[in-house]
Design an enzyme around this catalytic site. Structure first.
Site, PDB file in Angstrom:
ATOM      1  N   SER A 188      -3.778 -12.481 -10.162  1.00  0.00           N
ATOM      2  CA  SER A 188      -4.161 -13.146 -11.378  1.00  0.00           C
ATOM      3  C   SER A 188      -4.828 -12.138 -12.210  1.00  0.00           C
ATOM      4  O   SER A 188      -4.441 -12.324 -13.393  1.00  0.00           O
ATOM      5  CB  SER A 188      -5.282 -14.352 -10.938  1.00  0.00           C
ATOM      6  OG  SER A 188      -6.309 -13.876 -10.118  1.00  0.00           O
ATOM      7  N   SER A 189      -5.403 -11.227 -12.047  1.00  0.00           N
ATOM      8  CA  SER A 189      -5.988 -10.131 -12.748  1.00  0.00           C
ATOM      9  C   SER A 189      -4.798  -9.280 -13.643  1.00  0.00           C
ATOM     10  O   SER A 189      -4.946  -9.142 -14.762  1.00  0.00           O
ATOM     11  CB  SER A 189      -6.993  -9.172 -12.145  1.00  0.00           C
ATOM     12  OG  SER A 189      -6.330  -8.720 -10.871  1.00  0.00           O
ATOM     13  N   ASP A 201       1.615  -4.214  -9.425  1.00  0.00           N
ATOM     14  CA  ASP A 201       1.310  -5.443  -9.904  1.00  0.00           C
ATOM     15  C   ASP A 201       1.772  -5.754 -11.381  1.00  0.00           C
ATOM     16  O   ASP A 201       2.246  -6.596 -11.724  1.00  0.00           O
ATOM     17  CB  ASP A 201      -0.002  -5.810  -9.714  1.00  0.00           C
ATOM     18  CG  ASP A 201      -0.570  -5.829  -8.193  1.00  0.00           C
ATOM     19  OD1 ASP A 201       0.238  -5.623  -7.440  1.00  0.00           O
ATOM     20  OD2 ASP A 201      -1.635  -5.657  -7.808  1.00  0.00           O
ATOM     21  N   HIS A 236       0.823  -1.287  -0.005  1.00  0.00           N
ATOM     22  CA  HIS A 236      -0.034   0.076  -0.020  1.00  0.00           C
ATOM     23  C   HIS A 236       0.835   1.308   0.097  1.00  0.00           C
ATOM     24  O   HIS A 236       0.529   2.221   0.679  1.00  0.00           O
ATOM     25  CB  HIS A 236      -0.987   0.077   1.443  1.00  0.00           C
ATOM     26  CG  HIS A 236      -2.090  -1.017   0.962  1.00  0.00           C
ATOM     27  ND1 HIS A 236      -3.319  -0.644   0.330  1.00  0.00           N
ATOM     28  CD2 HIS A 236      -2.269  -2.397   1.583  1.00  0.00           C
ATOM     29  CE1 HIS A 236      -3.989  -1.756   0.152  1.00  0.00           C
ATOM     30  NE2 HIS A 236      -3.476  -2.927   0.861  1.00  0.00           N
ATOM     31  N   SER A 240      -6.301 -14.731  -4.997  1.00  0.00           N
ATOM     32  CA  SER A 240      -5.352 -15.109  -3.811  1.00  0.00           C
ATOM     33  C   SER A 240      -4.524 -14.032  -3.663  1.00  0.00           C
ATOM     34  O   SER A 240      -3.723 -13.959  -2.424  1.00  0.00           O
ATOM     35  CB  SER A 240      -4.550 -16.200  -4.227  1.00  0.00           C
ATOM     36  OG  SER A 240      -3.725 -15.879  -5.501  1.00  0.00           O
TER      37      SER A 240
HETATM   38  C1  GLA Z   1      -2.958  -4.341  -4.966  1.00  0.00           C
HETATM   39  C2  GLA Z   1      -2.798  -3.106  -5.970  1.00  0.00           C
HETATM   40  C3  GLA Z   1      -1.375  -2.931  -6.058  1.00  0.00           C
HETATM   41  C4  GLA Z   1      -0.888  -2.149  -4.560  1.00  0.00           C
HETATM   42  C5  GLA Z   1      -1.261  -3.484  -3.656  1.00  0.00           C
HETATM   43  C6  GLA Z   1      -1.048  -3.228  -2.176  1.00  0.00           C
HETATM   44  O1  GLA Z   1      -2.367  -5.526  -5.355  1.00  0.00           O
HETATM   45  O2  GLA Z   1      -3.374  -3.717  -7.142  1.00  0.00           O
HETATM   46  O3  GLA Z   1      -1.129  -1.612  -6.673  1.00  0.00           O
HETATM   47  O4  GLA Z   1      -1.499  -0.972  -4.123  1.00  0.00           O
HETATM   48  O5  GLA Z   1      -2.662  -3.996  -3.874  1.00  0.00           O
HETATM   49  O6  GLA Z   1       0.546  -3.037  -1.977  1.00  0.00           O
END
Ligand code: GLA
Length: 387
Positions: free
Chosen positions: A129-130, A174, A34, A125
């Protein structure tokens, strides 16, 4: 795997002429949670598990999708023009979003396609995956149309589509980890500048273990957006008294000296997490470079405590997995990973302790939560590839 996927594609869509096989990984974040929408640092890596896709361009404008993970849904059809997110959140909103986003960015997808997917990341999970499907779709479109986009562009387009098409205000972590993944390396990314470096992960005598809570995220997306706006409000309050662009600009001392400008106790805790977690991530990478894996583990543990107490995104399932992991001898560090509210934890576990880890954490989790957790020993892999 290759033969099985091509055969299935042939059965569903009629023959395999012109079909190609692609792969994009999932990801796990080692520390820096976060922080990516707060201008802070993250430290994720791509995994060797992920999403496989077999794709073929069509002559017409039809999009035909089939997922081996949701076989009951059968073939889902739509058209390449006027793409809009469907109310019912089915998985095709991810590839459709990316096709739409390419168009928005000036890369027009003129034809339809047949696309078969198979993912070996557990769904929902918290191993992205998205984002894996988004980057996979981008890699397919790049290859199919010869678009001049880099892997970093694939990450940005994936995030854009998730924000604008799917309505989740996610940061860049991600998609970046997935698109830029490199075997045996984690990525130390400064989300304020997009500067990054690869850091080799050599866990001598230890492995990365993912514990999956099997609690689906459910309300997670709306809570995610709520945390994000709490941080934005706290930032605006702090900006009245200090000259910062993001929470990631602040040191711990600067935060302590100025936190009084934040009018709510809850927002103080949210911002405290963002500031301290960013600093922890910087310290963790320094510890890793100094070969101090024990310190890296302690910082992982502190990250979990902050996510539990200040950011409040853990919940009893993730807390149980982590707190039970901490009790096992040979666990170097353990924390929740990803957005939270369910999903997975990541632990660094000595080889000799892995069996005991699965056994003890698994039993305690089942006793307390009433259903089983799953455990995966994972490896760090590369970004998207054509197979
Ligand atoms: C999800 C979001 C990321 C990040 C995390 C928390 O995976 O897609 O951008 O903010 O939460 O670190």
């Amino acid at each position: 795997m290759r033969e099985q996927l091509l055969q299935k594609f042939g059965e569903i869509f009629g023959g395999t002429d012109g079909a190609k096989l692609y792969f994009a990984p999932g990801r796990v974040n080692l520390i820096g949670e976060h922080t990516d929408y707060n201008g802070g640092h993250v430290f994720p890596c791509a995994l060797t598990i992920g999403t496989y896709g077999v794709a073929r361009k069509r002559e017409d404008k039809k999009l035909r999708f089939y997922s081996m993970n949701f076989e009951k849904l059968g073939v889902l059809e739509s058209g390449v023009e006027n793409l809009k997110p469907e109310k019912e959140a089915d998985w095709t909103n991810y590839p459709k979003g990316v096709i739409w986003a390419f168009g928005e960015k000036g890369y027009e997808v003129t034809n339809g396609m047949d696309l078969l997917l198979f993912g070996n990341i557990p769904n929902g999970s918290g191993l992205s995956s998205s984002a894996s499907v988004e980057v996979l779709t981008g890699a397919i479109l790049r290859d199919m149309y010869g678009f001049a986009v880099s892997n970093q562009d694939l990450a940005l387009i994936g995030q854009y589509s998730e924000n604008r098409f799917n309505g989740v205000n996610c940061g860049i972590m991600d998609q970046f980890a997935i698109a830029m993944g490199q075997k045996d390396n984690a990525i130390f990314l400064d989300t304020a500048t997009m500067e990054f470096e690869y850091a080799p992960i050599h866990l001598e005598g230890a492995k990365l273990v993912i514990s999956c809570s099997n609690k689906k995220r459910g309300l997670g997306d709306s809570k995610y957006n709520e945390r994000r706006s709490e941080c934005e409000t706290a930032l605006a309050e702090l900006q009245k008294v200090v000259d910062i662009r993001t929470l990631g600009d602040m040191s711990e001392e600067q935060f302590e000296a100025n936190k009084g400008a934040i009018a709510s106790e809850v927002r103080i805790r949210r911002a405290r997490h963002a500031v301290y977690e960013n600093q922890r991530t910087i310290k963790a990478v320094a510890a890793l470079k100094a070969n101090d894996i024990e310190e890296f583990g302690r910082l992982m543990n502190a990250s979990h405590v902050s996510l539990r107490d200040d950011y409040e995104v853990t919940g009893i399932e993730l807390d149980t997995l982590v707190e039970e992991a901490w009790k096992v001898e040979g666990v170097i560090g353990s924390r929740m990973t990803g957005a939270g509210f369910g999903g997975c934890t990541v632990s660094i576990v000595k080889d000799s302790a892995i069996e005991a880890f699965k056994e003890q954490v698994g039993r305690a989790y089942l006793d307390k939560i009433g259903y089983a957790a799953d455990f995966y020993v994972v490896e760090i892999g590369d970004g998207p590839v054509i197979l």
